[in-house]
Motif scaffolding. Structure first.
Motif, PDB file in Angstrom:
ATOM      1  N   MET A 111       0.837  -1.209   0.000  1.00 12.93           N
ATOM      2  CA  MET A 111       0.000   0.000   0.000  1.00 12.93           C
ATOM      3  C   MET A 111       0.870   1.256   0.000  1.00 12.93           C
ATOM      4  SD  MET A 111      -3.192  -0.956   2.464  1.00 12.93           S
ATOM      5  CE  MET A 111      -2.629  -2.289   3.509  1.00 12.93           C
ATOM      6  N   GLU A 112       1.966   1.234   0.750  1.00 16.17           N
ATOM      7  CA  GLU A 112       2.879   2.378   0.761  1.00 16.17           C
ATOM      8  C   GLU A 112       3.618   2.493  -0.570  1.00 16.17           C
ATOM      9  OE1 GLU A 112       3.712   2.545   5.565  1.00 16.17           O
ATOM     10  OE2 GLU A 112       5.319   1.866   4.243  1.00 16.17           O
ATOM     11  N   ARG A 113       3.948   1.372  -1.172  1.00 20.04           N
ATOM     12  CA  ARG A 113       4.596   1.419  -2.487  1.00 20.04           C
ATOM     13  C   ARG A 113       3.660   2.018  -3.530  1.00 20.04           C
ATOM     14  NH1 ARG A 113       7.258  -4.204  -3.981  1.00 20.04           N
ATOM     15  NH2 ARG A 113       7.613  -3.056  -5.899  1.00 20.04           N
ATOM     16  N   GLU A 114       2.385   1.666  -3.465  1.00 19.57           N
ATOM     17  CA  GLU A 114       1.409   2.224  -4.394  1.00 19.57           C
ATOM     18  C   GLU A 114       1.267   3.735  -4.180  1.00 19.57           C
ATOM     19  OE1 GLU A 114      -3.112   1.236  -5.776  1.00 19.57           O
ATOM     20  OE2 GLU A 114      -2.692   1.244  -3.631  1.00 19.57           O
ATOM     21  N   THR A 115       1.226   4.167  -2.923  1.00 22.01           N
ATOM     22  CA  THR A 115       1.115   5.590  -2.612  1.00 22.01           C
ATOM     23  C   THR A 115       2.345   6.341  -3.114  1.00 22.01           C
ATOM     24  OG1 THR A 115      -0.214   5.049  -0.672  1.00 22.01           O
ATOM     25  CG2 THR A 115       0.743   7.244  -0.744  1.00 22.01           C
ATOM     26  N   PHE A 116       3.521   5.748  -2.952  1.00 25.61           N
ATOM     27  CA  PHE A 116       4.746   6.350  -3.486  1.00 25.61           C
ATOM     28  C   PHE A 116       4.680   6.433  -5.004  1.00 25.61           C
ATOM     29  CE2 PHE A 116       8.887   5.317  -5.442  1.00 25.61           C
ATOM     30  CZ  PHE A 116       9.517   6.530  -5.235  1.00 25.61           C
ATOM     31  N   ASP A 117       4.239   5.369  -5.624  1.00 23.48           N
ATOM     32  CA  ASP A 117       4.179   5.281  -7.081  1.00 23.48           C
ATOM     33  C   ASP A 117       3.263   6.355  -7.665  1.00 23.48           C
ATOM     34  OD1 ASP A 117       4.479   4.358  -9.670  1.00 23.48           O
ATOM     35  OD2 ASP A 117       3.499   2.443  -9.329  1.00 23.48           O
ATOM     36  N   PHE A 118       2.085   6.532  -7.087  1.00 23.24           N
ATOM     37  CA  PHE A 118       1.098   7.446  -7.661  1.00 23.24           C
ATOM     38  C   PHE A 118       1.224   8.888  -7.186  1.00 23.24           C
ATOM     39  CE2 PHE A 118      -1.557   3.520  -8.433  1.00 23.24           C
ATOM     40  CZ  PHE A 118      -1.389   3.568  -9.800  1.00 23.24           C
ATOM     41  N   TYR A 119       1.743   9.115  -5.973  1.00 25.35           N
ATOM     42  CA  TYR A 119       1.794  10.473  -5.422  1.00 25.35           C
ATOM     43  C   TYR A 119       3.207  10.980  -5.143  1.00 25.35           C
ATOM     44  CZ  TYR A 119      -3.216  10.061  -4.781  1.00 25.35           C
ATOM     45  OH  TYR A 119      -4.557   9.898  -4.994  1.00 25.35           O
ATOM     46  N   ARG A 130       9.819   1.235  -4.050  1.00 28.38           N
ATOM     47  CA  ARG A 130      10.005   1.448  -5.485  1.00 28.38           C
ATOM     48  C   ARG A 130       8.640   1.336  -6.146  1.00 28.38           C
ATOM     49  NH1 ARG A 130      10.501  -4.032  -7.764  1.00 28.38           N
ATOM     50  NH2 ARG A 130      10.747  -5.425  -5.994  1.00 28.38           N
ATOM     51  N   VAL A 131       8.580   1.730  -7.411  1.00 23.55           N
ATOM     52  CA  VAL A 131       7.292   1.714  -8.110  1.00 23.55           C
ATOM     53  C   VAL A 131       6.741   0.299  -8.171  1.00 23.55           C
ATOM     54  CG1 VAL A 131       7.778   3.783  -9.451  1.00 23.55           C
ATOM     55  CG2 VAL A 131       8.364   1.564 -10.382  1.00 23.55           C
ATOM     56  N   ILE A 132       5.421   0.216  -8.184  1.00 18.66           N
ATOM     57  CA  ILE A 132       4.785  -1.093  -8.128  1.00 18.66           C
ATOM     58  C   ILE A 132       3.824  -1.316  -9.302  1.00 18.66           C
ATOM     59  CG2 ILE A 132       2.909  -0.306  -6.645  1.00 18.66           C
ATOM     60  CD1 ILE A 132       3.104  -2.956  -5.161  1.00 18.66           C
ATOM     61  N   LEU A 133       3.207  -0.262  -9.815  1.00 13.79           N
ATOM     62  CA  LEU A 133       2.226  -0.407 -10.890  1.00 13.79           C
ATOM     63  C   LEU A 133       2.630   0.317 -12.171  1.00 13.79           C
ATOM     64  CD1 LEU A 133      -0.985   0.001  -8.729  1.00 13.79           C
ATOM     65  CD2 LEU A 133      -0.139  -2.101  -9.754  1.00 13.79           C
TER      66      LEU A 133
END
Length: 164
Positions: A111-119, A130-133
Motif C-alpha cells: 500500500m505504501e509502495r502504491e502511494t509512493f508510485d502514484f503520489y 520502489r514503483v509497483i504499478l
C-alpha cells in the motif's frame, strides 16, 4: 465501543496530536499531526482499542493548499467490535515523507509502495520503496492533480459529451 469512546481515548493519550475530528457517514475521521501519526496508529493497535487490521493506506493531493498539499490516509478496523477509523496526515509537497508502517503491519508494504508510485510520497524506513504499478521510467506521479485528464492532441474525442 463507540466513536466517542475511541476519540476520548486517543485525545487522553495524545492530547496535542489530533488537529480535527469528524464523523462522515458514521466513521470516526481524525486529522493527526504528521509526526505523531505512527505513534497514534501504534497505540490504536496495541492498546485495548484493538484496531489490529490495516484496511488501506492511500494518498491525496490538494494542490491549492501549499501547507497541506499532500496527505496520507490510513483506514484501520477493530474486527471484534466491528468499528473503523480513518486517520489523515498532511505535509508540503516538497520533501513529502512519512514514517513507514511496515514494522507494525506487513500489509502496509504494498500500500505504501502504491502511494509512493502514484503520489511521490516517500515512507521513511520502508524495506523496498520502489514503483509497483507504473513503469520505472515514467518520470512522474500520475495521481497528482497537475496533469491534464486527456491528451490535448487527440482529435477523435469530444469531451463535451463527458461534461467537460
Amino acid at each position: 465501543m463507540t466513536n466517542e469512546f475511541v476519540l476520548d481515548a486517543i485525545k487522553r493519550e495524545f492530547p496535542d496530536s489530533v488537529i480535527a475530528a469528524a464523523e462522515p457517514y458514521g466513521m470516526l475521521t481524525l486529522e493527526v499531526k504528521k509526526d505523531d501519526v505512527k505513534k497514534v496508529i501504534h497505540h490504536l493497535r496495541d492498546s485495548s482499542l484493538g484496531f489490529n487490521f490495516l484496511t488501506d493506506v492511500c494518498g491525496i493531493h490538494y494542490p491549492d493548499d501549499a501547507e497541506k498539499e499532500l496527505g496520507v490516509i490510513y483506514h484501520l478496523q477493530n474486527m471484534e467490535a466491528n468499528i473503523r477509523i480513518r486517520l489523515k496526515a498532511f505535509t508540503q509537497k516538497e520533501g513529502a515523507e512519512f514514517d513507514t508502517l511496515t514494522d507494525l503491519f506487513a500489509g502496509a508494504n504494498w500500500m505504501e509502495r502504491e502511494t509512493f508510485d502514484f503520489y511521490g510520497i516517500k515512507f521513511k524506513g520502508h524495506p523496498d520503496l520502489r514503483v509497483i504499478l507504473n513503469m520505472e521510467d515514467l518520470g512522474y506521479h500520475p495521481m497528482l492533480k497537475e496533469y491534464r485528464l486527456e491528451d490535448g492532441t487527440r482529435e477523435d474525442k469530444d469531451d463535451t459529451m463527458f461534461g467537460r
